[in-house]
Design an enzyme around this catalytic site. Sequence first.
Site, PDB file in Angstrom:
ATOM      1  N   GLY A  12     -19.684   6.808  -1.453  1.00  0.00           N
ATOM      2  CA  GLY A  12     -18.709   7.070  -2.499  1.00  0.00           C
ATOM      3  C   GLY A  12     -18.761   5.932  -3.503  1.00  0.00           C
ATOM      4  O   GLY A  12     -19.823   5.332  -3.720  1.00  0.00           O
ATOM      5  N   ASN A  13     -17.617   5.594  -4.073  1.00  0.00           N
ATOM      6  CA  ASN A  13     -17.577   4.530  -5.088  1.00  0.00           C
ATOM      7  C   ASN A  13     -18.209   3.230  -4.573  1.00  0.00           C
ATOM      8  O   ASN A  13     -19.139   2.693  -5.165  1.00  0.00           O
ATOM      9  CB  ASN A  13     -16.106   4.315  -5.511  1.00  0.00           C
ATOM     10  CG  ASN A  13     -15.944   3.140  -6.463  1.00  0.00           C
ATOM     11  OD1 ASN A  13     -16.338   2.011  -6.153  1.00  0.00           O
ATOM     12  ND2 ASN A  13     -15.399   3.383  -7.634  1.00  0.00           N
ATOM     13  N   ALA A  14     -17.721   2.759  -3.434  1.00  0.00           N
ATOM     14  CA  ALA A  14     -18.198   1.472  -2.916  1.00  0.00           C
ATOM     15  C   ALA A  14     -19.659   1.560  -2.458  1.00  0.00           C
ATOM     16  O   ALA A  14     -20.489   0.725  -2.832  1.00  0.00           O
ATOM     17  CB  ALA A  14     -17.297   1.036  -1.756  1.00  0.00           C
ATOM     18  N   GLY A  15     -19.995   2.576  -1.674  1.00  0.00           N
ATOM     19  CA  GLY A  15     -21.334   2.702  -1.107  1.00  0.00           C
ATOM     20  C   GLY A  15     -22.422   2.922  -2.153  1.00  0.00           C
ATOM     21  O   GLY A  15     -23.484   2.290  -2.099  1.00  0.00           O
ATOM     22  N   LYS A  58       0.856  -1.191   0.000  1.00  0.00           N
ATOM     23  CA  LYS A  58       0.000   0.000   0.000  1.00  0.00           C
ATOM     24  C   LYS A  58       0.882   1.227   0.000  1.00  0.00           C
ATOM     25  O   LYS A  58       2.019   1.184   0.483  1.00  0.00           O
ATOM     26  CB  LYS A  58      -0.883   0.020   1.255  1.00  0.00           C
ATOM     27  CG  LYS A  58      -2.124   0.865   1.100  1.00  0.00           C
ATOM     28  CD  LYS A  58      -3.212   0.108   0.351  1.00  0.00           C
ATOM     29  CE  LYS A  58      -4.462   0.913   0.205  1.00  0.00           C
ATOM     30  NZ  LYS A  58      -5.588   0.070  -0.276  1.00  0.00           N
ATOM     31  N   GLY A  75     -21.533   5.740   4.142  1.00  0.00           N
ATOM     32  CA  GLY A  75     -20.542   6.128   3.130  1.00  0.00           C
ATOM     33  C   GLY A  75     -21.160   5.983   1.759  1.00  0.00           C
ATOM     34  O   GLY A  75     -21.684   4.917   1.420  1.00  0.00           O
TER      35      GLY A  75
END
Length: 410
Positions: A218-221, A105, A216
Amino acid sequence: MTAFSFYGNSQKVLQQALLEEQISARAKEVMQKPARMLQFSIPLRMDDGSFRVFTGYRCQYNDARGPTKGGIRYHPDVTVDEVQALAFLMTFKCAIAGIPYGGGKGGVIVDPKSLSVTELEKLSRGYVREAYDILGPDKDIPAPDVYTDSQVMAWMADEYNTIARGKRPGFITGKPLAIGGSLGRSDSTAKGAFYIIMDAVQRGMIPKGATVAVQGFGNAGENIATMLYDEGMKIVSLSDSKGGVYNPAGIDPKNAIAKKKEAGKLSITTLGKIITNQELLELPVDILIPAALENQINASNAGKVQAKMIVELANGPIAIDGDAILDKNRIIVIPDILANAGGVIVSYFEWVQNNMGYYWTLEEVYAKLKDIVEREFANLLSVSEEKKVSFRTAAYIIAVRRIAEAIDLT
Ligand code: NAD
């Protein structure tokens, strides 16, 4: 109270699995320490002529199973502790997914919203120049993470190719399609979780028309809320960093996306009753999906969680002290290293396609992703049953076995 250490918490989770699984002393020692942590400075001439130096990191936690793999995060709160914890999670995530990678990471301490596009490009190119020697398609393969996207990947890919004097698309994943990206990468994290949830429905673990709360957006949510809504589940609560909404009659995520675009936030009365992020976590729902940040559920609030199942789309949303309480209350937790592995699995597909120079259809990508997550979910269920341990410990036992085997062979 001591400050929460994301890395310390991750190590404690590993300890639980190591108590359940006998591995060699050598493998045990090796997997408890990061193999490499690089810190470097990225000097930048700003648009106004001033000069700033940003701090960058790259951690390669363990490469026994293959080149290390993991995203690069741009955030003002990036720390060594966080980068190491995320590299650790990637190591175990790639192992449970059964893909031939170790875990890594990276991060830069920066508020990307304060940079111009030109400055962001120079920063991204600078990151690659500084870390070039340890990166590469057969060494360590970066990808997007919080506040880095396919455009940032494109700049990084171009910088790498310039230094390497050749086209090496497999150096980085999450690229735009035009320069070697994979179909299905953008919603792959949510897709992997979606296939697991649908499998759990098939197995009778949760009802078909389940109620869902997502923290959340964003992309995932956004993607998971839309996928579950389209499958007939009832999305009763959503939130972003500014707060949340609750509507027992159900919320259409596409409408929420449009409203958020207009208002700049989700917490508006036309979507439902305004609630806090804490209240969202304590709602009486079938499925709770944390899709924002780490350490959202811990000893202070785990006892108030009423969900039947928690699917960790975020990395590390449940601290270990919260886990114990959820376990006692018989709340099912699908652990992050499997629940959000869809992203790295499709990143792996992108790298495979780059290496072959042959690209798959969207249907092929989804079918291969579904195969992997369903296979490993079944694996996790059987280890949990056999060892009488939580799903998280079972996931780590599977990963530990695979990493230990690779360490012992070399
Ligand atoms: P993102 O930046 O697209 O979205 C994050 C969302 O969380 C935003 O809606 C933001 O407003 C919200 N948020 C921020 N602080 C919050 C708070 N205190 N309470 C509630 N909401 C808050 O990020 P993302 O890519 O969707 O990632 C979300 C999580 O999923 C992270 O933990 C990330 O590591 C993990 N994850 C993402 C991927 C991926 O491919 N995107 C893969 C694996 C894991």
